[in-house]
Design an enzyme around this catalytic site. Structure first.
Site, PDB file in Angstrom:
ATOM      1  N   ASP A  67      61.027  -6.694  19.991  1.00 24.95           N
ATOM      2  CA  ASP A  67      60.912  -6.405  18.556  1.00 24.95           C
ATOM      3  C   ASP A  67      59.780  -5.422  18.262  1.00 24.95           C
ATOM      4  OD1 ASP A  67      58.862  -8.192  19.177  1.00 24.95           O
ATOM      5  OD2 ASP A  67      59.730  -9.862  18.082  1.00 24.95           O
ATOM      6  N   HIS A 138      61.109 -19.433  15.737  1.00 25.58           N
ATOM      7  CA  HIS A 138      61.753 -18.129  15.921  1.00 25.58           C
ATOM      8  C   HIS A 138      61.616 -17.646  17.360  1.00 25.58           C
ATOM      9  CE1 HIS A 138      58.029 -15.434  14.676  1.00 25.58           C
ATOM     10  NE2 HIS A 138      57.972 -15.771  15.945  1.00 25.58           N
ATOM     11  N   GLU A 143      64.318 -15.165  12.610  1.00 21.64           N
ATOM     12  CA  GLU A 143      63.705 -16.206  11.794  1.00 21.64           C
ATOM     13  C   GLU A 143      64.720 -17.303  11.456  1.00 21.64           C
ATOM     14  OE1 GLU A 143      60.683 -15.977  11.788  1.00 21.64           O
ATOM     15  OE2 GLU A 143      59.796 -14.281  10.745  1.00 21.64           O
TER      16      GLU A 143
HETATM   17  P1  PGA Z   1      52.246 -15.933  19.714  1.00 22.40           P
HETATM   18  O1  PGA Z   1      53.605 -15.561  19.006  1.00 22.40           O
HETATM   19  O2  PGA Z   1      52.462 -15.757  21.173  1.00 22.40           O
HETATM   20  O3  PGA Z   1      51.277 -14.950  19.159  1.00 22.40           O
HETATM   21  O4  PGA Z   1      51.942 -17.355  19.348  1.00 22.40           O
HETATM   22  C1  PGA Z   1      54.810 -15.938  19.551  1.00 22.40           C
HETATM   23  C2  PGA Z   1      55.924 -15.621  18.604  1.00 22.40           C
HETATM   24  O5  PGA Z   1      55.694 -15.595  17.387  1.00 22.40           O
HETATM   25  O6  PGA Z   1      57.050 -15.401  19.073  1.00 22.40           O
END
Ligand code: PGA
Length: 246
Positions: A67, A138, A143
């Site tokens: 993404d 997610h 989402e």
């Molecule tokens: P994080 O995010 O590794 O910063 O906790 C993971 C995500 O939101 O997919």
């Protein structure tokens, strides 16, 4: 799902790096699906160390990131382009031509999404997809929703995600509201998936991912249907899994 409990973040990162390194050793032309965020950062550090000390070779690897925010320039320190360059690409011998990250400043986002999926297909699909998970379940920026989005698409970020990611920005108002994300079908078509889960704030999300009914309201729950998923869960994130998994 194969669930492995790691002692701590360091242990999680070592195990994850070993799985990626194994994949690249067995198949030097691997197509890797890459994730950003705080969770995989140490794994990337370790892969860089393996490249420098043990000549782990990325020269034939092809990569596709999950993404990117819409509206951030690649040189913006909050963009995922910048994250990947600083944490990984600048330090290993991956070929620039083999790196793919959605272009969040494209003038035609719909076309960008379509071309991204076509490029993945043209490379034969993803061999190993690395994933983190959001507090809201997610994966990528898919989402919670009433339906799964199949292919790469434009997403409006959840308030939960904006709040969680505001720690990387000066304040929540600076977090972009939209992103491009690989879709669920694209992720599920990966031959292998490696899901990394770190920190107590992810405990509920990973519990629901494994034990809830499959629903787009917990996007990661779809992984229950994939035949080759390894989940590495750090001990605190695994607090609700105790006694529930072998
Ligand atoms: P994080 O995010 O590794 O910063 O906790 C993971 C995500 O939101 O997919």
């Amino acid at each position: 799902m194969r669930v492995v409990i790691a002692n701590d973040y360091e242990d999680l990162s070592s195990r994850a790096a070993m799985i990626v390194a194994g994949q690249v050793c067995i198949k030097p032309k691997s197509v890797l699906g890459l994730a950003t965020g705080s969770t995989p950062t140490r794994m990337y550090n370790k892969l860089v160390e393996m490249h420098k000390s043990a000549s782990l070779d990325f020269s034939s690897v092809v990569s596709f990131n999950l993404d990117e925010y819409i509206g951030l320039l690649p040189e913006d320190e909050q963009s995922y382009h910048w994250y990947m360059n600083k944490n990984f690409f600048e330090h290993v011998n991956i070929s620039k031509d083999n790196i793919h990250i959605p272009n969040g400043i494209s003038k035609n986002i719909a076309e960008e999404c379509q071309k991204y999926d076509q490029a993945i297909q043209a490379c034969g699909g993803i061999d190993l997809q690395i994933l983190g998970i959001g507090n809201n379940g997610h994966i990528g920026f898919n989402e919670p929703d009433l339906k799964f989005e199949a292919t790469t698409h434009k997403v409006e970020l959840d308030l939960d995600t904006i709040y969680a990611n505001s720690r990387f920005f000066k304040n929540a108002n600076d977090v972009p509201r939209y992103a491009i994300s690989m879709g669920i079908k694209t992720i599920m078509q990966a031959k292998k998936i490696l899901l990394l889960v770190n920190g107590q704030n992810k405990a509920e999300a990973i519990f629901k991912t494994i034990f809830n009914e499959i629903t787009p309201e917990i996007p990661a729950s779809i992984l229950q249907l994939h035949q080759d998923v390894t989940v590495i869960v750090e001990k605190e994130a695994a607090m609700y899994l105790e006694g529930k998994i072998a």
